[in-house]
Design a protein around this motif. Structure first.
Motif, PDB file in Angstrom:
ATOM      1  N   ALA A 229       0.822  -1.219   0.000  1.00 47.43           N
ATOM      2  CA  ALA A 229       0.000   0.000   0.000  1.00 47.43           C
ATOM      3  C   ALA A 229       0.851   1.262   0.000  1.00 47.43           C
ATOM      4  CB  ALA A 229      -0.927  -0.008   1.210  1.00 47.43           C
ATOM      5  N   SER A 230       2.131   1.122   0.359  1.00 50.78           N
ATOM      6  CA  SER A 230       3.032   2.279   0.425  1.00 50.78           C
ATOM      7  C   SER A 230       3.958   2.354  -0.783  1.00 50.78           C
ATOM      8  CB  SER A 230       3.876   2.208   1.709  1.00 50.78           C
ATOM      9  OG  SER A 230       3.053   2.173   2.851  1.00 50.78           O
ATOM     10  N   LEU A 231       3.743   1.491  -1.774  1.00 51.54           N
ATOM     11  CA  LEU A 231       4.596   1.436  -2.959  1.00 51.54           C
ATOM     12  C   LEU A 231       3.815   1.895  -4.188  1.00 51.54           C
ATOM     13  CD1 LEU A 231       7.385   0.429  -4.119  1.00 51.54           C
ATOM     14  CD2 LEU A 231       6.241  -1.755  -4.556  1.00 51.54           C
ATOM     15  N   LYS A 232       4.441   2.706  -5.019  1.00 50.05           N
ATOM     16  CA  LYS A 232       3.808   3.174  -6.245  1.00 50.05           C
ATOM     17  C   LYS A 232       3.642   2.018  -7.241  1.00 50.05           C
ATOM     18  CE  LYS A 232       6.020   7.745  -5.955  1.00 50.05           C
ATOM     19  NZ  LYS A 232       6.985   8.661  -6.611  1.00 50.05           N
ATOM     20  N   VAL A 233       2.599   2.084  -8.050  1.00 52.54           N
ATOM     21  CA  VAL A 233       2.487   1.169  -9.174  1.00 52.54           C
ATOM     22  C   VAL A 233       3.646   1.458 -10.127  1.00 52.54           C
ATOM     23  CG1 VAL A 233       1.124   0.530 -11.188  1.00 52.54           C
ATOM     24  CG2 VAL A 233      -0.004   0.925  -8.990  1.00 52.54           C
ATOM     25  N   TRP A 289      10.927  -7.435  -7.182  1.00 49.51           N
ATOM     26  CA  TRP A 289       9.665  -7.572  -7.902  1.00 49.51           C
ATOM     27  C   TRP A 289       9.118  -6.197  -8.247  1.00 49.51           C
ATOM     28  CZ3 TRP A 289      11.180 -10.222  -3.630  1.00 49.51           C
ATOM     29  CH2 TRP A 289      11.201 -11.634  -3.688  1.00 49.51           C
ATOM     30  N   VAL A 290       8.520  -6.068  -9.434  1.00 47.84           N
ATOM     31  CA  VAL A 290       7.894  -4.813  -9.838  1.00 47.84           C
ATOM     32  C   VAL A 290       6.394  -4.919  -9.617  1.00 47.84           C
ATOM     33  CG1 VAL A 290       7.733  -5.559 -12.260  1.00 47.84           C
ATOM     34  CG2 VAL A 290       7.573  -3.132 -11.695  1.00 47.84           C
ATOM     35  N   LYS A 291       5.817  -3.879  -9.097  1.00 56.43           N
ATOM     36  CA  LYS A 291       4.374  -3.823  -8.849  1.00 56.43           C
ATOM     37  C   LYS A 291       3.662  -3.437 -10.146  1.00 56.43           C
ATOM     38  CE  LYS A 291       0.969  -1.555  -5.831  1.00 56.43           C
ATOM     39  NZ  LYS A 291       0.799  -0.656  -4.647  1.00 56.43           N
ATOM     40  N   LYS A 292       2.854  -4.366 -10.670  1.00 56.27           N
ATOM     41  CA  LYS A 292       2.192  -4.130 -11.948  1.00 56.27           C
ATOM     42  C   LYS A 292       0.855  -3.418 -11.815  1.00 56.27           C
ATOM     43  CE  LYS A 292       3.922  -5.330 -15.112  1.00 56.27           C
ATOM     44  NZ  LYS A 292       5.002  -4.669 -15.893  1.00 56.27           N
ATOM     45  N   LYS A 293       0.183  -3.619 -10.705  1.00 56.24           N
ATOM     46  CA  LYS A 293      -1.089  -2.932 -10.503  1.00 56.24           C
ATOM     47  C   LYS A 293      -1.390  -2.862  -9.018  1.00 56.24           C
ATOM     48  CE  LYS A 293      -3.894  -7.110 -11.261  1.00 56.24           C
ATOM     49  NZ  LYS A 293      -5.009  -7.694 -12.035  1.00 56.24           N
ATOM     50  N   SER A 294      -2.291  -1.975  -8.660  1.00 61.10           N
ATOM     51  CA  SER A 294      -2.663  -1.804  -7.263  1.00 61.10           C
ATOM     52  C   SER A 294      -3.760  -2.784  -6.893  1.00 61.10           C
ATOM     53  CB  SER A 294      -3.138  -0.364  -7.004  1.00 61.10           C
ATOM     54  OG  SER A 294      -4.260  -0.074  -7.811  1.00 61.10           O
ATOM     55  N   GLU A 307       3.077   1.789 -17.825  1.00 61.91           N
ATOM     56  CA  GLU A 307       4.328   2.500 -18.007  1.00 61.91           C
ATOM     57  C   GLU A 307       4.432   3.738 -17.127  1.00 61.91           C
ATOM     58  OE1 GLU A 307       6.709   1.273 -19.702  1.00 61.91           O
ATOM     59  OE2 GLU A 307       5.525  -0.414 -20.425  1.00 61.91           O
ATOM     60  N   ASN A 308       3.476   3.915 -16.240  1.00 61.93           N
ATOM     61  CA  ASN A 308       3.466   5.118 -15.416  1.00 61.93           C
ATOM     62  C   ASN A 308       3.562   4.796 -13.953  1.00 61.93           C
ATOM     63  OD1 ASN A 308       2.998   6.953 -17.637  1.00 61.93           O
ATOM     64  ND2 ASN A 308       0.944   6.065 -17.764  1.00 61.93           N
ATOM     65  N   ILE A 309       4.081   5.731 -13.195  1.00 59.71           N
ATOM     66  CA  ILE A 309       4.139   5.612 -11.756  1.00 59.71           C
ATOM     67  C   ILE A 309       3.116   6.547 -11.159  1.00 59.71           C
ATOM     68  CG2 ILE A 309       5.551   6.045  -9.711  1.00 59.71           C
ATOM     69  CD1 ILE A 309       7.960   5.176 -11.237  1.00 59.71           C
ATOM     70  N   GLU A 310       2.354   6.043 -10.179  1.00 58.49           N
ATOM     71  CA  GLU A 310       1.341   6.859  -9.525  1.00 58.49           C
ATOM     72  C   GLU A 310       1.981   8.065  -8.849  1.00 58.49           C
ATOM     73  OE1 GLU A 310      -2.176   3.855  -8.168  1.00 58.49           O
ATOM     74  OE2 GLU A 310      -0.527   4.242  -6.821  1.00 58.49           O
ATOM     75  N   ASP A 311       1.191   9.126  -8.711  1.00 56.08           N
ATOM     76  CA  ASP A 311       1.640  10.243  -7.892  1.00 56.08           C
ATOM     77  C   ASP A 311       1.626   9.825  -6.462  1.00 56.08           C
ATOM     78  OD1 ASP A 311       1.994  11.822 -10.077  1.00 56.08           O
ATOM     79  OD2 ASP A 311      -0.074  12.600 -10.036  1.00 56.08           O
TER      80      ASP A 311
END
Length: 311
Positions: A229-233, A289-294, A307-311
Motif C-alpha cells: 500500500a506504500s509502494l507506487k504502481v 519484484w515490480v508492482k504491476k497494478k494496485s 508504463e506510469n508511476i502513480e503520484d
C-alpha cells in the motif's frame, strides 16, 4: 487511600482523586462507583459529575486515538530482533534495483522529479548510507531521497550518528530516519523502491512449529500488504532473507520478478510441503519484484498504468 465522601466533598476532589492509579480495584478509585455510593450527593450534582468525568475520559481516549492514528500495528512489530547489519550487504540486490530504476530514467541526465526509497528495518543506517552514496548518490540522483524506518530508538540514534560521520559524502537532507513504532511508513508518501531485507523473518535455530507460531504466514502477508500500500504502481520491492516465499503471498499475483540475488541464508517455510527448506547462501533466488497494478485495479486500469508511476 480511598476517598471518604462526605456532605462537604466537592466535585473537584472526586475528580482529582480519580487520577490515583487504580491498582487496588475500581471499587476504591473509580469515581463513578464512589459517586453511586454517596448518600449525601443530590441527584443533579451526581448527574453533572458523571457527565464531566465521562467527558474527561472521552477526551483522553480521543487524544490516544490521535497519537495512534498514524501507527500501523503490522509495521510497528519487531519480528527480527537482531540489529546486525553492514555496508553494501546485498550488492547484487542494490545493483538490480538501481539498474531497474535507471532503465526507467535512462533517457534523462538527471532524475528531475522527486523519487523516494524506503529502507524498512533500517537498523543502524548502513543500508541507507550505502544507497545514498554507492547507488543513488551524486548529481544525477540529487532528487532521490532515502527514508529509513526502524522501531528501536537507540538503534535509530546510532544510525543518526553513523550518518553524521558520513556528512562529507551525504547531503544533509538526503537521508530521513523515523521511528515506525509511532509513525506509519506512508507518512512520507508512496515510494519508488522499498527494501525490506532480513526483517520479515524469525531467524535462528528454531523448529518449524516455533517459527510459524512466533511469525505466522498471515502476519507475513499483513506486513507485505502494508508495504504494498506504500509502494507506487511501477515501483519495486526488494527482499533478501525472509521466512516465507514472496510467491506464496496473495499480492504476488500483482507483481512480476525482475531480478535474482544471492545471500538468502534464512530457511524458508514451504507452505505447500509444511516444512523448512534451507538454501545455500550462493543460491540465486527472486529478490526484486515490480508492482504491476494496485489492489482492486481492473485490467484496463492496470494497462493504463503499466508504463506510469502513480503520484
Amino acid at each position: 487511600k480511598p476517598l471518604l465522601i462526605t456532605a462537604s466533598t466537592t466535585i473537584d476532589e472526586i475528580i482529582s482523586h480519580s487520577l490515583i492509579p487504580k491498582n487496588r480495584g475500581p471499587s476504591l478509585y473509580d469515581p463513578i462507583t464512589l459517586i453511586d455510593a454517596c448518600p449525601f450527593c443530590q441527584e443533579d450534582v451526581v448527574t453533572k459529575l458523571k457527565e464531566k468525568i465521562s467527558s474527561m475520559r472521552e477526551t483522553e481516549r480521543e487524544k490516544t486515538k490521535q497519537r495512534m492514528r498514524l501507527v500501523n500495528p503490522e509495521t510497528s512489530r519487531q519480528i527480527q530482533v537482531s540489529h546486525v547489519t553492514g555496508m553494501n550487504r546485498y550488492p547484487d540486490e542494490y545493483l538490480a534495483a538501481k539498474v531497474f530504476f535507471d532503465g526507467k530514467e535512462a533517457h534523462k541526465l538527471e532524475v528531475k522529479s522527486a523519487a523516494s526509497i524506503l529502507s524498512f528495518g533500517s537498523s543502524t543506517g548502513e543500508e541507507a548510507i550505502t544507497l545514498a552514496t554507492d547507488y543513488f548518490g551524486g548529481p544525477k540522483y540529487a532528487n532521490v531521497k532515502i527514508f529509513g524506518a526502524d522501531i528501536d530508538e537507540p538503534t535509530l540514534e546510532k544510525a543518526r550518528e553513523n550518518i553524521r560521520k558520513q556528512s562529507s559524502r551525504i547531503p544533509e537532507s538526503k537521508i530521513v530516519l523515523f521511528n515506525g513504532r509511532n509513525t506509519n511508513i506512508d507518512v512520507h508518501g508512496r515510494y519508488d523502491i522499498i527494501f525490506a531485507n532480513r526483517v520479515l523473518c524469525y531467524h535462528g535455530p528454531y523448529p518449524l512449529e516455533q517459527i510459524v507460531n512466533r511469525f505466522p504466514f498471515s502476519d507475513f502477508e499483513s506486513i507485505l500488504a502494508t508495504l504494498d500500500a506504500s509502494l507506487k504502481v511501477g515501483g519495486i520491492i526488494a527482499i533478501v532473507n525472509m521466512s516465507y516465499n514472496f510467491e506464496d503471498s496473495e499480492l504476488a499475483r500483482r507483481y512480476e520478478p525482475v531480478s535474482m540475488c544471492t545471500g538468502n541464508l534464512v530457511p524458508r517455510v514451504s507452505i505447500e510441503k509444511n516444512r523448512l527448506i534451507d538454501h545455500a547462501k550462493t543460491e540465486e533466488m527472486n529478490c526484486v519484484w515490480v508492482k504491476k497494478k494496485s489492489a482492486g485495479a481492473t485490467p484496463s486500469e492496470s494497462g493504463a498504468r503499466k508504463e506510469n508511476i502513480e503520484d
